[in-house]
Design a protein around this motif. Sequence first.
Motif, PDB file in Angstrom:
ATOM      1  N   ALA A 153      11.822  10.206 -25.783  1.00 26.27           N
ATOM      2  CA  ALA A 153      10.482  10.752 -25.582  1.00 26.27           C
ATOM      3  C   ALA A 153      10.501  12.260 -25.758  1.00 26.27           C
ATOM      4  O   ALA A 153      11.464  12.925 -25.350  1.00 26.27           O
ATOM      5  CB  ALA A 153       9.958  10.389 -24.189  1.00 26.27           C
ATOM      6  N   GLU A 165       5.362  13.604 -24.457  1.00 25.29           N
ATOM      7  CA  GLU A 165       5.310  12.205 -24.034  1.00 25.29           C
ATOM      8  C   GLU A 165       5.770  12.055 -22.589  1.00 25.29           C
ATOM      9  O   GLU A 165       5.221  11.247 -21.817  1.00 25.29           O
ATOM     10  CB  GLU A 165       6.152  11.350 -24.971  1.00 25.29           C
ATOM     11  CG  GLU A 165       5.526  11.181 -26.353  1.00 25.29           C
ATOM     12  CD  GLU A 165       6.478  10.540 -27.347  1.00 25.29           C
ATOM     13  OE1 GLU A 165       6.002   9.809 -28.232  1.00 25.29           O
ATOM     14  OE2 GLU A 165       7.716  10.788 -27.247  1.00 25.29           O
ATOM     15  N   GLU A 218       3.676  10.613 -19.358  1.00 28.34           N
ATOM     16  CA  GLU A 218       4.178   9.598 -18.437  1.00 28.34           C
ATOM     17  C   GLU A 218       4.056  10.077 -16.997  1.00 28.34           C
ATOM     18  O   GLU A 218       3.652   9.310 -16.106  1.00 28.34           O
ATOM     19  CB  GLU A 218       5.640   9.270 -18.757  1.00 28.34           C
ATOM     20  CG  GLU A 218       5.844   8.493 -20.039  1.00 28.34           C
ATOM     21  CD  GLU A 218       7.297   8.150 -20.303  1.00 28.34           C
ATOM     22  OE1 GLU A 218       7.557   7.389 -21.243  1.00 28.34           O
ATOM     23  OE2 GLU A 218       8.188   8.653 -19.569  1.00 28.34           O
TER      24      GLU A 218
END
Length: 270
Positions: free
Chosen positions: A119, A123, A127
């Motif tokens: 990631a 990203e 999350e």
Amino acid sequence: MALKLSPSSKDLPVSNEERLKLYDKMSRDLYEHGALFLKHGETSQSLLLSDLFDVKNGSVTPSLKAANPPVRANVLHLSTEYSRPIALVIFGLVIWFQNSEFYHFSMLHASNHILPVPASEEEIEAEVDAVKSVADQLCPMKILLDRVILTSTGVLLGCWQVISGTDPVNIRSLLRKCLPRAPEKQLYAPVILHTSFARILGHPKHSSEETDVESELQHFHELVARLNNRIHGTKATISELWYVEEYDLLALALDGKMKIRRFPFRCLKA
């Protein structure tokens, strides 16, 4: 992302029954498979004990190895208000004790060492925001220590039941919805609510080469019985969800390098 969640789960009686069956099965593991940890076998996460720990003259130190990419774990944290009073003191064993500041319950991995999901920083921040949205709607969970077990891989586990609050099955479901890139196959059963207290790595220090296997197994069974007599029935409240980037393998368990984002349960209605 708006996620609807009731403060308590109507599914708790069913899940508690499923947990009992699971814990009964886990309790038989040592009887059925023996003390595999004495042979320096695999852990429950397909890692060799000899890769994770150095043992010299009965002293245990972790052998930290970089996780590439870092593991991204979502865990419920057990406050030191509850973890420190139940932290184990065991003599006469080659053993690694979990740091009581990091007692936790694994819920869902956005990436793990078996099925890595790389990631970007953007990203990861997305999350983090999604996990926070789950924590915002969770209400404190009251739990009870059902039993302590010793697995064939040498882990002393605390297996818990839920008195009130959101079922772990539902928490994992919510995390799954907000983390769609997470590995489909996770490391633990959906209903389980367990935390590692310690890991036994060798024979009892008083044993000799002539000590038979049955005697050693009896020693371990008696140890588990003593622990259960001491801490079985302990009650606790869970009120934090953590998003943890583990830069070393099993950093939470081995005091490795990690970055923790802490989110208190806010019990907000969607």
